[in-house]
Motif scaffolding. Sequence first.
Motif, mmCIF file in Angstrom:
data_model
loop_
_atom_site.group_PDB
_atom_site.id
_atom_site.type_symbol
_atom_site.label_atom_id
_atom_site.label_comp_id
_atom_site.label_asym_id
_atom_site.label_seq_id
_atom_site.Cartn_x
_atom_site.Cartn_y
_atom_site.Cartn_z
ATOM 1 N N ASN A 154 2.119 -7.764 -10.291
ATOM 2 C CA ASN A 154 1.023 -8.628 -9.834
ATOM 3 C C ASN A 154 0.774 -9.829 -10.735
ATOM 4 O O ASN A 154 0.019 -10.723 -10.361
ATOM 5 C CB ASN A 154 -0.266 -7.816 -9.683
ATOM 6 C CG ASN A 154 -0.204 -6.892 -8.497
ATOM 7 O OD1 ASN A 154 0.524 -7.135 -7.538
ATOM 8 N ND2 ASN A 154 -0.940 -5.797 -8.560
ATOM 9 N N GLU A 202 0.176 -11.811 -0.729
ATOM 10 C CA GLU A 202 0.690 -10.453 -0.893
ATOM 11 C C GLU A 202 2.180 -10.507 -1.254
ATOM 12 O O GLU A 202 2.969 -11.158 -0.569
ATOM 13 C CB GLU A 202 0.496 -9.662 0.402
ATOM 14 C CG GLU A 202 0.986 -8.240 0.334
ATOM 15 C CD GLU A 202 0.884 -7.516 1.674
ATOM 16 O OE1 GLU A 202 1.500 -6.453 1.799
ATOM 17 O OE2 GLU A 202 0.197 -8.022 2.595
ATOM 18 N N ASP A 221 2.082 -1.621 -8.079
ATOM 19 C CA ASP A 221 2.030 -3.079 -8.211
ATOM 20 C C ASP A 221 3.396 -3.659 -8.565
ATOM 21 O O ASP A 221 3.566 -4.867 -8.582
ATOM 22 C CB ASP A 221 0.969 -3.508 -9.223
ATOM 23 C CG ASP A 221 1.331 -3.158 -10.648
ATOM 24 O OD1 ASP A 221 2.047 -2.169 -10.856
ATOM 25 O OD2 ASP A 221 0.887 -3.882 -11.560
#
Length: 165
Positions: A65, A100, A108
């Motif tokens: 992320n 996304e 993640d």
Amino acid sequence: MPKKIKGIVFLFVSAALIACDSKAVFDSYVSYPNEWHKDSIASFKFMAPDTLNNYNLFINIRNNNDYKFNNLFLITELSYPHGKTVKDTLEYKMAKPNGELLGTGFTDVKENKLWLKGYEGTFKFEEEGEYQINIQHAMRQNGQVNGLANLEGITEVGFRLESVQ
């Protein structure tokens, strides 16, 4: 089901899935635990399996992320055994318009299997011997001339060679 039995079942299923990967000829990764510096080149040496059959070449990217971009620009250099070199600048989509991350994975960390050779037609090794693929990022902020020195969010860069069946 007790934790111990769940762990054993998980290991068994994982081993079975790995063993069933009959298309893989070469698969290796370089880790970048904190960030990928623009001068850090992921380099992979491998032997051409043969000069008769077709193969697919992939770049595998594992990101988390902390990766803040929708795309990824890479410079690749494929060196042949007798001195020929093919250099490309490639762009890959890494996220949906909503931000996304694309790729596979339940946490993640996502893994992206990106085409390098074989998607537009068959790829055969022209020469016998040792090949080398070099991969480096060429990312920059919008409107900036100089590239990013450190790219966050890319945890591993891999190269995979698969036989076409």
